[in-house]
Design a protein around this motif. Structure first.
Motif, PDB file in Angstrom:
ATOM      1  N   UNK A 249       0.844  -1.198   0.000  1.00  0.00           N
ATOM      2  CA  UNK A 249       0.000   0.000   0.000  1.00  0.00           C
ATOM      3  C   UNK A 249       0.879   1.248   0.000  1.00  0.00           C
ATOM      4  N   UNK A 250       0.580   2.160  -0.919  1.00  0.00           N
ATOM      5  CA  UNK A 250       1.271   3.455  -0.968  1.00  0.00           C
ATOM      6  C   UNK A 250       0.288   4.525  -0.510  1.00  0.00           C
ATOM      7  N   UNK A 251       0.763   5.478   0.284  1.00  0.00           N
ATOM      8  CA  UNK A 251      -0.094   6.547   0.796  1.00  0.00           C
ATOM      9  C   UNK A 251       0.313   7.882   0.199  1.00  0.00           C
ATOM     10  N   UNK A 252      -0.627   8.837   0.258  1.00  0.00           N
ATOM     11  CA  UNK A 252      -0.397  10.123  -0.408  1.00  0.00           C
ATOM     12  C   UNK A 252       0.626  10.990   0.319  1.00  0.00           C
ATOM     13  N   UNK A 253       0.640  10.952   1.645  1.00  0.00           N
ATOM     14  CA  UNK A 253       1.517  11.836   2.406  1.00  0.00           C
ATOM     15  C   UNK A 253       2.779  11.112   2.864  1.00  0.00           C
TER      16      UNK A 253
END
Length: 432
Positions: free
Chosen positions: A305-309
């Protein structure tokens, strides 16, 4: 297995890897026929090789047995074959066009309770065998109670050796009624009954001609068709971080993904999520799998999972939904099954806890009671847990854990204890 467009109206291609996996365990008293049942299941479903069959045939002849002893397909240890019993958990794998299966053949002896707990901990289905001549025994009740404690979703009671009671319908009905009365006291939602003869093959893969009064499914049909998709928790979103992926190459120069296996809920690209323990919120920017990017992911998928921040996460942390968070505490109540044969549980003793991807230290704060798993009686006088004992224990951890009750989520609700001096696994626990 390949599904072609000719027989697939949706024009999709289903590979063997996509076939649904069902895990099931066996339990029952000694000589109830657990290993014979699995051997029959493997043999009748044509899931063994010719050389395996020949080896079992030769072993049966050396033992002076008239028929081929299919139990030898699972009793692989030399000491097991010599004694004619199952000692350790034997895992076997087979598949049909509908499903893949992993079997955990557990010992029936009382001194191997810990082995049964190990074998059944991940099972979708528990097969409990009852000898039609002997009926419901103490070990039958013990194993049903353990299956209930482990929250195994589906229970199948196989009344075996029906050939030795002349396939008597009245005897089957008597055992069924007795078990149903006992099971009404347990936390078991789905119980099915099948009269079988593992030795003769009745109602294992093929429907029995000797029991035409039984209108239910054969065992294999049940295993192929029982609904297990809802056995996972798809409501409470839980993603324990196992590893931080930083490739550090030109193709993925700025890539920072959090890899792990989804323990609960459904995660979608663009969802708002909360990071524990910091409590910061962000959104999911991307979900990657081994086969490429996906829009959503769910248990038991392994994903990145990659997150925006640009927020800090590391192994042992957890990604959840802001409005649906797990319990967070350093004081944890568990039902422990004690494994260690050398040392009983030590009050105020220090152990290592492994919970999801987290590793922390703990001490035994309190032993509330020992459970008599024959009667469900709570013994508050003798609180010493020795090998195979089960009891309610309070742990105090060095840092907070993020968990759910075992009833709610079998992944985030389970843990194991490690002895720090020997590095042995000394107990398995179900969080209350």
């Amino acid at each position: 297995m390949k599904t072609t467009k000719d027989n697939n109206p949706d024009n999709t291609v289903e590979t063997f890897e996509d076939t649904e996996l069902l895990r099931f365990s066996t339990a029952g008293s000694v000589d109830d026929g657990k290993s014979t049942l699995i051997g029959r299941l493997l043999y009748d479903s044509k899931s063994i090789f010719e050389d395996q069959y020949d080896a079992v045939k030769s072993a049966s002849e050396r033992r002076g047995e008239e028929d081929i002893n299919l139990a030898l397909l699972t009793d692989g240890l030399k000491s097991e074959r010599e004694q004619g019993i199952t000692i350790d958990v034997a895992y076997r794998y087979f598949s049909t066009p509908k499903r893949k299966f992993i079997i955990a053949d557990s010992p029936g002896h009382i001194q191997y309770t810990r082995n049964m707990v190990t074998g059944a901990s991940t099972a979708n289905v528990s097969l409990i065998l009852i000898d039609a001549r002997r009926g419901v025994l103490e070990q039958t009740r013990r194993h049903a109670i353990i299956a209930s404690l482990l929250q195994i979703p589906h229970l199948v009671v196989c009344v075996n050796k029906m050939d030795l009671v002349d396939y008597d319908q009245a005897r089957y009905a008597e055992i069924k009624e007795e078990f149903e009365r006992f099971a009404s006291k347990l936390d078991v939602n789905d119980v099915s009954f099948i009269p079988i003869s593992a030795l003769k093959g009745d109602n294992i893969v093929n429907r029995s001609q000797n029991m035409d009064w039984f209108e239910g499914p054969t065992l294999l049909y049940y295993l192929e068709n029982v609904h297990i998709a809802s056995d996972h928790n798809f409501i409470d979103s839980r993603f324990p971080v196992q590893h931080v992926l930083r490739p550090y190459n030109d193709d993925f120069h700025d890539y920072r993904g959090y890899a792990g296996r989804i323990a609960g809920g459904i995660f979608k690209k663009g969802d708002e999520v909360m990071l524990l323990p910091t409590g910061f919120t962000t959104k999911i920017a991307k979900i990657d799998t081994f086969d490429g990017e996906v829009e959503k992911a769910f248990p038991p998928q392994s994903v990145s999972i990659l997150i925006e921040d640009d927020l800090d996460l590391s192994r042992g942390d957890m990604i959840v939904r802001p409005n649906n968070q797990p319990e967070v505490s350093q004081d944890i109540e568990v039902m422990l099954c004690w494994f260690d044969q050398d040392k009983p549980i030590q009050l105020r003793g220090k152990y290592t806890v492994l919970h999801t991807t987290n590793e922390v230290r703990c001490l035994i704060k309190e032993v509330r009671y020992k459970l008599d798993i024959n009667t469900l009686h709570r013994d508050q006088e003798d609180r010493t847990l020795k090998m195979n004992d089960i009891g309610r224990v309070v742990l105090r951890t060095t840092k907070p854990l993020y968990f759910d009750s075992y009833r709610q989520n079998r992944i985030t609700g389970s843990l194991i204890l490690i002895d720090e001096t020997t590095n042995n696994t000394v107990a398995a626990g179900m969080i209350i």
